[in-house]
Write a protein that holds these residues in place. Structure first.
Motif, PDB file in Angstrom:
ATOM      1  N   THR A  26       0.838  -1.200   0.000  1.00 19.99           N
ATOM      2  CA  THR A  26       0.000   0.000   0.000  1.00 19.99           C
ATOM      3  C   THR A  26       0.871   1.248   0.000  1.00 19.99           C
ATOM      4  O   THR A  26       0.615   2.197  -0.750  1.00 19.99           O
ATOM      5  CB  THR A  26      -0.939   0.001   1.230  1.00 19.99           C
ATOM      6  N   MET A  27       1.899   1.247   0.816  1.00 19.58           N
ATOM      7  CA  MET A  27       2.790   2.403   0.885  1.00 19.58           C
ATOM      8  C   MET A  27       3.553   2.607  -0.420  1.00 19.58           C
ATOM      9  O   MET A  27       3.778   3.741  -0.848  1.00 19.58           O
ATOM     10  CB  MET A  27       3.762   2.242   2.058  1.00 19.58           C
ATOM     11  N   LEU A  28       3.940   1.521  -1.083  1.00 18.97           N
ATOM     12  CA  LEU A  28       4.669   1.625  -2.337  1.00 18.97           C
ATOM     13  C   LEU A  28       3.771   2.039  -3.500  1.00 18.97           C
ATOM     14  O   LEU A  28       4.248   2.574  -4.493  1.00 18.97           O
ATOM     15  CB  LEU A  28       5.355   0.298  -2.666  1.00 18.97           C
ATOM     16  N   ALA A  29       2.467   1.794  -3.384  1.00 13.82           N
ATOM     17  CA  ALA A  29       1.534   2.101  -4.457  1.00 13.82           C
ATOM     18  C   ALA A  29       1.193   3.586  -4.523  1.00 13.82           C
ATOM     19  O   ALA A  29       0.663   4.049  -5.531  1.00 13.82           O
ATOM     20  CB  ALA A  29       0.249   1.285  -4.296  1.00 13.82           C
ATOM     21  N   GLU A  30       1.510   4.328  -3.478  1.00 10.97           N
ATOM     22  CA  GLU A  30       1.181   5.752  -3.449  1.00 10.97           C
ATOM     23  C   GLU A  30       2.281   6.500  -2.726  1.00 10.97           C
ATOM     24  O   GLU A  30       2.554   6.230  -1.552  1.00 10.97           O
ATOM     25  CB  GLU A  30      -0.143   5.949  -2.722  1.00 10.97           C
ATOM     26  N   MET A  31       2.956   7.403  -3.439  1.00  8.66           N
ATOM     27  CA  MET A  31       4.025   8.173  -2.810  1.00  8.66           C
ATOM     28  C   MET A  31       4.269   9.456  -3.582  1.00  8.66           C
ATOM     29  O   MET A  31       3.961   9.540  -4.773  1.00  8.66           O
ATOM     30  CB  MET A  31       5.308   7.348  -2.696  1.00  8.66           C
ATOM     31  N   PRO A  32       4.825  10.457  -2.911  1.00 11.69           N
ATOM     32  CA  PRO A  32       5.162  11.709  -3.586  1.00 11.69           C
ATOM     33  C   PRO A  32       6.290  11.496  -4.598  1.00 11.69           C
ATOM     34  O   PRO A  32       7.036  10.511  -4.525  1.00 11.69           O
ATOM     35  CB  PRO A  32       5.631  12.626  -2.451  1.00 11.69           C
ATOM     36  N   LEU A  36       9.289   8.642  -4.889  1.00 11.01           N
ATOM     37  CA  LEU A  36       9.314   7.757  -6.054  1.00 11.01           C
ATOM     38  C   LEU A  36      10.690   7.795  -6.705  1.00 11.01           C
ATOM     39  O   LEU A  36      11.267   6.751  -7.026  1.00 11.01           O
ATOM     40  CB  LEU A  36       8.235   8.165  -7.060  1.00 11.01           C
ATOM     41  N   ARG A  37      11.231   8.992  -6.875  1.00  6.43           N
ATOM     42  CA  ARG A  37      12.571   9.129  -7.452  1.00  6.43           C
ATOM     43  C   ARG A  37      13.603   8.385  -6.604  1.00  6.43           C
ATOM     44  O   ARG A  37      14.428   7.628  -7.123  1.00  6.43           O
ATOM     45  CB  ARG A  37      12.951  10.608  -7.564  1.00  6.43           C
ATOM     46  N   GLN A  38      13.533   8.582  -5.296  1.00  4.04           N
ATOM     47  CA  GLN A  38      14.483   7.915  -4.398  1.00  4.04           C
ATOM     48  C   GLN A  38      14.318   6.396  -4.439  1.00  4.04           C
ATOM     49  O   GLN A  38      15.307   5.654  -4.439  1.00  4.04           O
ATOM     50  CB  GLN A  38      14.318   8.435  -2.971  1.00  4.04           C
TER      51      GLN A  38
END
Length: 108
Positions: A26-32, A36-38
């Motif tokens: 869930t945390m990986l499916a939505e991020m700023p 995402l770049r990191q």
């Protein structure tokens, strides 16, 4: 000395491991954008080089709450991804096709 995560995880029940995996997904499916770049292993400088801009431009884009779809698309494509614009309704999902050729890239 700290403990290895693998050792701690091994002591978790299968149910706890499953819950942890679900939360991680869930945390990986939505991020700023900056996270995402990191997560993709890219620095702002590396992304700036791909986009032929200066590093401060990347920092500025990552802090924005509003931007052109073409800007977001080029940022995502520079990270090796593909951007789809999707509208979600209670009765289904619709991919918006107006934006498929923005940013000068070919739609796949």
């Amino acid at each position: 000395m700290g403990k290895k995560f693998s050792d701690l995880r091994a002591r978790m029940s299968p149910e706890s491991q499953a819950r942890a995996d679900a939360m991680a997904q869930t945390m990986l499916a939505e991020m700023p954008l900056n996270e995402l770049r990191q997560a993709r292993g890219l620095s702002q400088k590396m992304l700036a080089d791909v986009l032929h801009v200066q590093q401060p431009s990347i920092a500025k884009i990552e802090k924005r709450t509003d931007m052109y779809i073409s800007t977001l698309r080029s940022h995502i494509e520079a990270m090796g991804g593909h951007l789809d614009v999707v509208a979600r309704f209670p009765d289904g999902v619709v991919k918006i096709s107006n934006f498929s050729d923005l940013g000068g890239s070919a739609a796949t």
